[in-house]
Motif scaffolding. Structure first.
Motif, PDB file in Angstrom:
ATOM      1  N   VAL A 297      -4.470  -6.125   2.158  1.00 26.93           N
ATOM      2  CA  VAL A 297      -3.342  -6.732   2.864  1.00 26.93           C
ATOM      3  C   VAL A 297      -3.500  -6.559   4.368  1.00 26.93           C
ATOM      4  CG1 VAL A 297      -1.665  -6.572   0.996  1.00 26.93           C
ATOM      5  CG2 VAL A 297      -2.041  -4.596   2.493  1.00 26.93           C
ATOM      6  N   MET A 298      -2.881  -7.435   5.117  1.00 28.61           N
ATOM      7  CA  MET A 298      -2.932  -7.398   6.578  1.00 28.61           C
ATOM      8  C   MET A 298      -1.522  -7.692   7.103  1.00 28.61           C
ATOM      9  SD  MET A 298      -4.884  -6.890   9.161  1.00 28.61           S
ATOM     10  CE  MET A 298      -6.624  -7.242   8.875  1.00 28.61           C
TER      11      MET A 298
ATOM     12  N   ALA B 123       1.089   4.614   2.933  1.00 25.72           N
ATOM     13  CA  ALA B 123       2.211   5.125   3.731  1.00 25.72           C
ATOM     14  C   ALA B 123       1.725   5.462   5.135  1.00 25.72           C
ATOM     15  CB  ALA B 123       2.822   6.348   3.054  1.00 25.72           C
ATOM     16  N   SER B 124       0.514   6.003   5.251  1.00 26.87           N
ATOM     17  CA  SER B 124      -0.015   6.351   6.574  1.00 26.87           C
ATOM     18  C   SER B 124      -0.164   5.107   7.434  1.00 26.87           C
ATOM     19  CB  SER B 124      -1.376   7.044   6.446  1.00 26.87           C
ATOM     20  OG  SER B 124      -1.249   8.208   5.673  1.00 26.87           O
ATOM     21  N   HIS B 125      -0.647   4.039   6.823  1.00 27.92           N
ATOM     22  CA  HIS B 125      -0.812   2.764   7.513  1.00 27.92           C
ATOM     23  C   HIS B 125       0.550   2.247   7.991  1.00 27.92           C
ATOM     24  CE1 HIS B 125      -2.154  -1.721   7.123  1.00 27.92           C
ATOM     25  NE2 HIS B 125      -2.491  -1.254   8.312  1.00 27.92           N
ATOM     26  N   LEU B 126       1.522   2.304   7.118  1.00 25.11           N
ATOM     27  CA  LEU B 126       2.877   1.846   7.460  1.00 25.11           C
ATOM     28  C   LEU B 126       3.444   2.662   8.620  1.00 25.11           C
ATOM     29  CD1 LEU B 126       5.746   0.999   4.991  1.00 25.11           C
ATOM     30  CD2 LEU B 126       6.127   2.633   6.837  1.00 25.11           C
ATOM     31  N   LEU B 127       3.265   3.977   8.547  1.00 23.21           N
ATOM     32  CA  LEU B 127       3.858   4.843   9.577  1.00 23.21           C
ATOM     33  C   LEU B 127       3.185   4.626  10.934  1.00 23.21           C
ATOM     34  CD1 LEU B 127       4.212   8.062   7.382  1.00 23.21           C
ATOM     35  CD2 LEU B 127       6.095   6.624   8.210  1.00 23.21           C
ATOM     36  N   ALA B 128       1.878   4.411  10.910  1.00 20.44           N
ATOM     37  CA  ALA B 128       1.161   4.189  12.173  1.00 20.44           C
ATOM     38  C   ALA B 128       1.663   2.903  12.832  1.00 20.44           C
ATOM     39  CB  ALA B 128      -0.342   4.107  11.916  1.00 20.44           C
TER      40      ALA B 128
ATOM     41  N   GLN C 123       6.717  -7.207   4.389  1.00 24.35           N
ATOM     42  CA  GLN C 123       5.360  -6.915   4.839  1.00 24.35           C
ATOM     43  C   GLN C 123       4.811  -5.790   3.975  1.00 24.35           C
ATOM     44  OE1 GLN C 123       3.689  -8.500   7.298  1.00 24.35           O
ATOM     45  NE2 GLN C 123       5.437  -9.880   7.633  1.00 24.35           N
ATOM     46  N   ARG C 124       3.559  -5.951   3.536  1.00 22.40           N
ATOM     47  CA  ARG C 124       2.958  -4.936   2.657  1.00 22.40           C
ATOM     48  C   ARG C 124       1.838  -4.224   3.399  1.00 22.40           C
ATOM     49  NH1 ARG C 124       0.928  -7.408  -2.274  1.00 22.40           N
ATOM     50  NH2 ARG C 124       1.615  -5.624  -3.517  1.00 22.40           N
ATOM     51  N   PHE C 125       1.878  -2.906   3.356  1.00 22.83           N
ATOM     52  CA  PHE C 125       0.916  -2.078   4.073  1.00 22.83           C
ATOM     53  C   PHE C 125      -0.019  -1.407   3.078  1.00 22.83           C
ATOM     54  CE2 PHE C 125       2.727  -2.206   8.375  1.00 22.83           C
ATOM     55  CZ  PHE C 125       3.906  -2.863   8.092  1.00 22.83           C
ATOM     56  N   ARG C 126      -1.170  -0.960   3.600  1.00 21.86           N
ATOM     57  CA  ARG C 126      -2.200  -0.429   2.696  1.00 21.86           C
ATOM     58  C   ARG C 126      -1.819   0.938   2.116  1.00 21.86           C
ATOM     59  NH1 ARG C 126      -7.429  -2.474   6.312  1.00 21.86           N
ATOM     60  NH2 ARG C 126      -6.791  -4.673   6.224  1.00 21.86           N
TER      61      ARG C 126
ATOM     62  N   GLU D  87      14.226  -7.761   6.686  1.00 17.98           N
ATOM     63  CA  GLU D  87      12.869  -7.321   7.033  1.00 17.98           C
ATOM     64  C   GLU D  87      12.569  -6.033   6.272  1.00 17.98           C
ATOM     65  OE1 GLU D  87      11.969  -6.770  11.191  1.00 17.98           O
ATOM     66  OE2 GLU D  87       9.820  -6.625  10.780  1.00 17.98           O
ATOM     67  N   ARG D  88      11.575  -6.116   5.392  1.00 19.65           N
ATOM     68  CA  ARG D  88      11.239  -4.968   4.543  1.00 19.65           C
ATOM     69  C   ARG D  88       9.758  -4.653   4.669  1.00 19.65           C
ATOM     70  NH1 ARG D  88      14.366  -8.111   0.995  1.00 19.65           N
ATOM     71  NH2 ARG D  88      12.558  -8.872  -0.157  1.00 19.65           N
ATOM     72  N   TRP D  89       9.473  -3.369   4.840  1.00 16.88           N
ATOM     73  CA  TRP D  89       8.077  -2.930   4.829  1.00 16.88           C
ATOM     74  C   TRP D  89       7.877  -2.057   3.598  1.00 16.88           C
ATOM     75  CZ3 TRP D  89       6.187  -1.010  10.319  1.00 16.88           C
ATOM     76  CH2 TRP D  89       6.323  -2.064  11.248  1.00 16.88           C
ATOM     77  N   THR D  90       6.769  -2.306   2.896  1.00 16.27           N
ATOM     78  CA  THR D  90       6.521  -1.487   1.725  1.00 16.27           C
ATOM     79  C   THR D  90       5.023  -1.205   1.613  1.00 16.27           C
ATOM     80  OG1 THR D  90       6.981  -1.249  -0.640  1.00 16.27           O
ATOM     81  CG2 THR D  90       6.322  -3.436   0.127  1.00 16.27           C
ATOM     82  N   VAL D  91       4.666  -0.360   0.668  1.00 15.56           N
ATOM     83  CA  VAL D  91       3.278   0.087   0.527  1.00 15.56           C
ATOM     84  C   VAL D  91       2.662  -0.590  -0.691  1.00 15.56           C
ATOM     85  CG1 VAL D  91       1.797   2.081   0.066  1.00 15.56           C
ATOM     86  CG2 VAL D  91       3.717   2.280   1.673  1.00 15.56           C
ATOM     87  N   ALA D  92       1.515  -1.240  -0.475  1.00 15.69           N
ATOM     88  CA  ALA D  92       0.841  -1.939  -1.568  1.00 15.69           C
ATOM     89  C   ALA D  92      -0.085  -1.010  -2.358  1.00 15.69           C
ATOM     90  CB  ALA D  92       0.036  -3.115  -1.005  1.00 15.69           C
ATOM     91  N   GLY D  93      -0.706  -0.078  -1.658  1.00 13.68           N
ATOM     92  CA  GLY D  93      -1.625   0.819  -2.363  1.00 13.68           C
ATOM     93  C   GLY D  93      -3.033   0.248  -2.500  1.00 13.68           C
ATOM     94  N   HIS D  94      -3.380  -0.735  -1.740  1.00 12.98           N
ATOM     95  CA  HIS D  94      -4.760  -1.208  -1.681  1.00 12.98           C
ATOM     96  C   HIS D  94      -4.997  -1.812  -0.291  1.00 12.98           C
ATOM     97  CE1 HIS D  94      -3.349  -5.329  -2.029  1.00 12.98           C
ATOM     98  NE2 HIS D  94      -2.640  -4.978  -3.108  1.00 12.98           N
ATOM     99  N   ALA D  95      -6.262  -2.088   0.003  1.00 14.04           N
ATOM    100  CA  ALA D  95      -6.631  -2.477   1.372  1.00 14.04           C
ATOM    101  C   ALA D  95      -6.843  -3.974   1.525  1.00 14.04           C
ATOM    102  CB  ALA D  95      -7.877  -1.707   1.806  1.00 14.04           C
TER     103      ALA D  95
END
Lengths: 188, 353
Positions: free
Chosen positions: A54-55, A70-75, A65-68, A44-52
């Motif tokens: 992804v969901m 780092a703030s999005h990932l941390l929340a 899982q790709r997040f928008r 299970e890996r979470w990473t940051v995509a750098g655009h909006a």
């Protein structure tokens, strides 16, 4: 010897129910993993995509899982950990401010230092807290920084707070105004 | 003999401060030999037969009233200087009990503690305090229990939680800090908060000190001395306010150094707390000017030798570099080359002029 965090290359804990690897989206160097280990050890890996566009699924099965951001990932990490039970181990790889943000959220969720592993990589970058005016100056890549709050030129002590995720900044010319040492890049 | 307090002393602005002859002779001079290096200089505290500042758990001296006023002033300006993490509540009450019991037992003329079950009455005559409160109920005190009692004690205090095989600094009060920030250091491990100290890590000093401290038992406190130097009798040498006191270091001259440069000694004491199993550190600061200390011939000689031969990394860490040459030149007049007796005692009954 200083109070400067040191990092060991990552490998999964031997005894754990689940493993979650968090990345800030920057390239992960090979030396982030212990010999014989790599990304595939962390299903299970979470990473940051750098655009909006992804969901991500914070309760997804083992997958990437790709997040928008780092703030999005941390929340969403905070949200995920609030619902977790015993046996999860987390790993963070990325910039130093990022990996300690992860650690802070994990600690606030009740995890101990022995339940997480961190590896900071990439060009050195620090958050520097001005001890005089409390302003946190992000993204510092040099040995001196002008405080955005009080304007003091801060020298960064080799003193890092894992609780605050900041380095201690102290006015460099307090004793003799104008006596400022040369600025150096943290990479040097 | 009853201590005569000096309530008009100040530790900022006009700096009205001085030591009586009695206070000089009982000063905890930190150098037991003519050279200084970091070491694990820990020993039992409050041993029977100990004298002067070492005789009691918490020494109350002629500066007590003025130092408590200085603490109140700092806390009014910067309330964040007293900070205790929520899981240390029990250690707060432990601290209150320990300090009240010690002061009442050691200075019965000045302090009284009367207990009726959990209903306690505390009398502090030097500060004119008389309170009845319920032990364990913070709503019955005007401040949280730790802050309440440290406002009535000299020196700083920190609360250490013992877990994961180390000590975490999880609370304290630091209105008299020698250039360290409680707000920044809170939550650090023993090795982390000592990270910036040079040389001692390599020598294994902190590893051994930590092992010693984690074994301190209830009822068997320990202590050590530490030192630095401060220009003017300024207690608040916090990093927060370094822009205000830093320029003092560049202001000394051969004419002023004897009166304006102070040896700053920390009598650090370590107490196991009974309910919380936390460790209380007392960091009691004593200040004496060069001119006061050199009235003891042994101390004058020794201070010259220690400062002359001090490792440059230690001098830099303690902030002495800028005026060290001036300091050594000034102290040379007190060193006739005669041998000094081992130990920190003044070895003289009266002071020279």
């Amino acid at each position: 010897m200083t109070n400067r965090p040191r990092y060991a290359p990552l490998s999964p804990f031997a005894q754990a129910r689940a493993h979650l690897l968090l990345c800030d989206g920057a390239a992960i160097p090979d030396d982030a993993f212990a010999p014989g280990h790599g990304l595939t050890d962390f299903p299970e890996r979470w990473t940051v995509a750098g655009h909006a566009l992804v969901m991500p699924q914070p309760f997804g099965a083992p997958s990437e899982q790709r997040f928008r951001s780092a703030s999005h990932l941390l929340a969403l990490l905070r949200h995920r950990l609030a619902a977790e039970t015993m046996g999860l181990r987390i790993y963070a790889v990325g910039s130093e401010p990022f990996v300690w943000d992860v650690a802070k959220i994990a600690r606030e969720a009740g995890m101990g230092r022995e339940e997480m592993r961190l590896f900071a990589c990439g060009a050195p970058e620090r958050r520097v807290a001005c001890v005089h005016c409390r302003t946190v100056n992000p993204g510092v890549t040099t040995t001196l920084v002008t405080c955005a709050g009080c304007g003091a030129v801060l020298t960064v002590r080799d003193h890092f707070s894992r609780v605050h995720n900041t380095w201690m900044g102290v006015q460099c010319d307090a004793e003799a105004p104008g006596e400022v040492p040369p600025v150096e890049d943290l990479c040097a | 003999m009853a201590t005569r307090f000096k309530p008009d002393e100040t530790f900022r602005d006009d700096f009205r401060y001085g030591n009586s002859e009695t206070a000089i002779l009982r000063f905890p001079f930190p150098f037991g030999e003519d050279a200084y290096m970091y070491g694990v200089n820990m020993e039992p505290h409050t041993r029977p037969g100990s004298a002067g500042v070492f005789a009691v758990g918490f020494d109350v001296d002629e500066h007590y009233v003025a130092e408590c006023a200085e603490r109140a002033k700092v806390l009014a300006l910067e309330p964040g200087r007293c900070l205790v993490l929520p899981h240390m509540r029990e250690a707060e009450w432990d601290t209150l009990e320990l300090i009240m019991e010690s002061l009442a037992a050691d200075y019965p003329d000045q302090f009284t503690l009367e207990r009726d079950g959990l209903d306690w009455t505390w009398t502090n005559r030097p500060l004119g305090i008389h309170h009845t409160f319920r032990f364990g109920d913070a709503t019955t005190l005007p401040h949280p229990p730790f802050e309440y009692i440290v406002r009535q004690a000299q020196g700083d205090f920190t609360l250490q939680d013992q877990r994961d095989g180390t000590l975490y600094i999880d609370g304290g009060v630091a209105t008299v800090p020698a250039d360290w920030s409680l707000a920044f250091d809170v939550g650090m491990t023993f090795h982390e908060w000592h990270g910036p100290v040079p040389l001692a890590h390599q020598a294994g000093v902190f590893d051994r000190a930590l092992q010693y401290l984690m074994r301190v038992r209830y009822g068997h406190p320990a202590r050590r001395l530490n030192w630095t130097m401060t220009i003017n009798p300024r207690l608040d040498t916090s990093p927060e306010n370094y822009p205000l006191w830093g320029p003092d270091r560049a202001s000394l001259t051969a004419e002023t150094i004897g009166d304006r440069l102070f040896l700053r000694v920390e009598l650090q004491s370590f107490f196991r707390l009974p309910r919380s199993n936390a460790l209380l550190f007392g960091i009691r600061t004593y200040l004496a000017s060069l001119n006061e200390l050199t009235r003891v011939p042994k101390w004058g000689r020794r201070l010259h030798r220690v400062m002359r031969d001090l490792h440059p990394d230690i001098a830099e860490y303690k902030g002495l570099t800028r005026y060290r040459e001036l300091l050594v030149a000034y102290l040379a007049q007190f060193d006739d080359g005669a041998p000094t007796a081992p130990g920190i005692t003044p070895d003289c009954a009266a002071l020279s002029d």
